[in-house]
Design an enzyme around this catalytic site. Sequence first.
Site, PDB file in Angstrom:
ATOM      1  CG  ASP A 122       4.457   0.450   2.832  1.00  0.00           C
ATOM      2  OD1 ASP A 122       3.544   1.262   2.589  1.00  0.00           O
ATOM      3  OD2 ASP A 122       4.576  -0.632   2.235  1.00  0.00           O
ATOM      4  CB  SER A 171       7.602  -7.998  -1.585  1.00  0.00           C
ATOM      5  OG  SER A 171       6.900  -7.257  -0.623  1.00  0.00           O
TER       6      SER A 171
HETATM    7  N1  ARG Z   1       4.456   1.055  -4.007  1.00  0.00           N
HETATM    8  C1  ARG Z   1       3.230   0.880  -3.325  1.00  0.00           C
HETATM    9  C2  ARG Z   1       2.955   1.986  -2.370  1.00  0.00           C
HETATM   10  O1  ARG Z   1       3.835   2.742  -2.062  1.00  0.00           O
HETATM   11  C3  ARG Z   1       3.051  -0.483  -2.715  1.00  0.00           C
HETATM   12  C4  ARG Z   1       4.020  -0.948  -1.683  1.00  0.00           C
HETATM   13  C5  ARG Z   1       3.542  -2.253  -1.155  1.00  0.00           C
HETATM   14  N2  ARG Z   1       4.505  -3.110  -0.555  1.00  0.00           N
HETATM   15  C6  ARG Z   1       4.776  -4.371  -0.953  1.00  0.00           C
HETATM   16  N3  ARG Z   1       5.524  -5.058  -0.168  1.00  0.00           N
HETATM   17  N4  ARG Z   1       4.322  -4.898  -2.029  1.00  0.00           N
HETATM   18  O2  ARG Z   1       1.841   2.129  -1.919  1.00  0.00           O
END
Ligand code: ARG
Length: 392
Positions: A122, A171
């Site tokens: 992210d 999370s």
């Molecule tokens: N691994 C996934 C992606 O890169 C989801 C990341 C989402 N973040 C969270 N805090 N759950 O798209």
Amino acid sequence: MEKVVLAYSGGLDTSVCVPLLRERYGFDHIVTVAVDVGQPESDIGSAETRARAISDEHVTIDATDEFVTDYIFPLIKANGCYEGYVMGTAIARPLIAKKVVRVADEVGAAALAHGCTGKGNDQLRFEAVFRATDYRVIAPMRELELTREWEIKYAKEKGIPTTVSGRKPWSVDENLWSRSIEGGKLEDPSFIPPEEIYEWTTSPLRAPDEPEIIEVMFEDGVPVGLNGKRADGVTLIAQLNATGGKHGVGRTDMMEDRVLGLKARENYEHPAATILLQAHADLEKLVLTRAELQFKQTVDDRWSELAYMGLVDEPLFSDLNAFINKSQERVTGSVKIQLYKGSATPVARESLNALYSEKLVSFDSATLHQSDAEGFAKYHGFQARMHKKIVK
Ligand code: ARG
């Protein structure tokens, strides 16, 4: 006055960022921005309440329609999957980042901040957008090398209520299209997740014993109706999440390769996404030529890679979209999908653009002369027979 605009979700990481931006970075005006991309209203509401208590100024932006039209629909047309799952978080980040930049322009900020760690994807997706501007970019989680434990303690000290508890330390990232759950005990890939991590889907084990058949209508590669009734994208996706979720459709538990190279255990739920991608790909097979399907597979893969990395401003991304949009001009028709204990299976399809003729393919018709195929058959595999010296 030094202003910073923070992409804010109301979760632990972004909440902790607020006092940190004040104490460690010296900003005296913190603007939090929550972008509504179809996450539950309670999340947006509690983000707002929480933000009002800790930040100096808060803005909520409703971007749900834009998320559907400009991000989800292109993903459906591109059959957008990464390592086998339908992307969700990846396609929402660029939109959130763009809204944050817009607020920064409006309030005259000096910097942009996000609450992503230095280990995930992210940070890259936010910064691909942030760094196309002149603003300073701040990532407190990454720069201060904070751990979740430290954050929970610090949040308590600062009187920030957190939803993360010792018992449910996940999370979660949620939008209209998908829900991602990671962290805590899930970080051990040998740990079987408890049912409680899932909120959108019934366990396939406890799903109804009766299958349900639904029909999705598409126009130009985009879903426009359900069971014979036209519906806008947001309504349609919400309905499919509910119906698919009831049948346990759209759970993913996998090892994922992040952009940085780290492997991570990821859990997702995405019922509507699973149903719509199954239906869309099935319809494409009815209306596109073999050559188009083969080539589009390559295009879809490249599209998905860029979308996963958040590189939506890469010129190749719009080049690929141009091809994809052209290819979708004939992807109009409907597909029936059977939902049953975790599976979503295409069981019927129809289109006015079908490249299919029952009259031609049927065993019972004589429109084509089968004897015409004999000459073709004689040359089929010709080089293999030359190689074996069978024909000289
Ligand atoms: N691994 C996934 C992606 O890169 C989801 C990341 C989402 N973040 C969270 N805090 N759950 O798209």
